[in-house]
Design a protein around this motif. Structure first.
Motif, PDB file in Angstrom:
ATOM      1  N   SER A 157      -6.427   4.833  -7.137  1.00  0.00           N
ATOM      2  CA  SER A 157      -7.430   4.224  -6.478  1.00  0.00           C
ATOM      3  C   SER A 157      -8.356   4.292  -7.476  1.00  0.00           C
ATOM      4  N   ASN A 158      -9.106   4.078  -8.448  1.00  0.00           N
ATOM      5  CA  ASN A 158     -10.013   3.118  -8.754  1.00  0.00           C
ATOM      6  C   ASN A 158      -9.378   1.156  -9.364  1.00  0.00           C
ATOM      7  N   ALA A 205       0.708  -1.229   0.083  1.00  0.00           N
ATOM      8  CA  ALA A 205       0.094   0.192  -0.103  1.00  0.00           C
ATOM      9  C   ALA A 205       1.011   0.985  -0.204  1.00  0.00           C
ATOM     10  N   GLU A 206       1.565   1.109   0.446  1.00  0.00           N
ATOM     11  CA  GLU A 206       2.788   2.553   0.833  1.00  0.00           C
ATOM     12  C   GLU A 206       3.837   2.814  -0.544  1.00  0.00           C
ATOM     13  N   LEU A 207       3.725   1.020  -1.183  1.00  0.00           N
ATOM     14  CA  LEU A 207       4.011   1.804  -2.433  1.00  0.00           C
ATOM     15  C   LEU A 207       3.597   2.429  -3.068  1.00  0.00           C
ATOM     16  N   LEU A 208       2.522   1.996  -3.094  1.00  0.00           N
ATOM     17  CA  LEU A 208       1.072   2.106  -3.871  1.00  0.00           C
ATOM     18  C   LEU A 208       1.403   3.961  -3.704  1.00  0.00           C
ATOM     19  N   ALA A 209       0.729   4.156  -2.574  1.00  0.00           N
ATOM     20  CA  ALA A 209       1.065   5.704  -2.406  1.00  0.00           C
ATOM     21  C   ALA A 209       1.808   6.567  -3.052  1.00  0.00           C
ATOM     22  N   TRP A 217       1.556   9.582  -6.324  1.00  0.00           N
ATOM     23  CA  TRP A 217       2.511  10.524  -6.787  1.00  0.00           C
ATOM     24  C   TRP A 217       3.930  11.170  -8.085  1.00  0.00           C
ATOM     25  N   LEU A 218       3.530  10.334  -9.145  1.00  0.00           N
ATOM     26  CA  LEU A 218       4.680  10.127 -10.388  1.00  0.00           C
ATOM     27  C   LEU A 218       3.817   9.352 -10.949  1.00  0.00           C
ATOM     28  N   THR A 219       2.327   9.315 -11.441  1.00  0.00           N
ATOM     29  CA  THR A 219       1.517   9.387 -12.160  1.00  0.00           C
ATOM     30  C   THR A 219       0.386  10.235 -12.751  1.00  0.00           C
ATOM     31  N   ASP A 220       0.900  10.275 -13.839  1.00  0.00           N
ATOM     32  CA  ASP A 220       0.348  11.677 -14.416  1.00  0.00           C
ATOM     33  C   ASP A 220      -1.904  11.935 -14.775  1.00  0.00           C
TER      34      ASP A 220
END
Length: 96
Positions: free
Chosen positions: A31-32, A13-17, A21-24
């Motif tokens: 999140s979806n 979950a932390e990696l996904l968080a 911030w790195l996705t356009d």
């Protein structure tokens, strides 16, 4: 999703968080995906989604209650974690 047993849901979950911030799209797809995971029958995915703390995966208290009640019905072992999320939501949004 397959993960090694030693990889804690919180770590993923932390990696996904961080990726949010790195996705356009500011994490929209992440999140979806996590919202879909909460509706699935895969315990590992549900645990990761519940551990995600970057954004709320619901917009209202009613949505939260519907989602978490469904998780609790499918995975009674997650009752405590769902209760903790409800508590944090209540503290953050006492009037919603």
């Amino acid at each position: 999703m397959k993960r090694v047993p030693s990889a804690e849901p919180e770590w993923i979950a932390e990696l996904l968080a961080r990726l949010v911030w790195l996705t356009d799209d500011n994490g929209y797809e992440i999140s979806n995906s996590l919202r879909r995971w909460l509706a699935e029958g895969n315990l590992s995915k549900v645990e990761i989604a519940l551990a995600f703390r970057e954004v709320w995966l619901w917009e209202t208290r009613d949505q939260m209650d519907t989602i978490l009640s469904s998780v609790e019905a499918r995975f009674p072992a997650l009752l405590e974690q769902c209760a903790a999320l409800r508590t944090v939501w209540q503290q953050q949004f006492p009037e919603l």
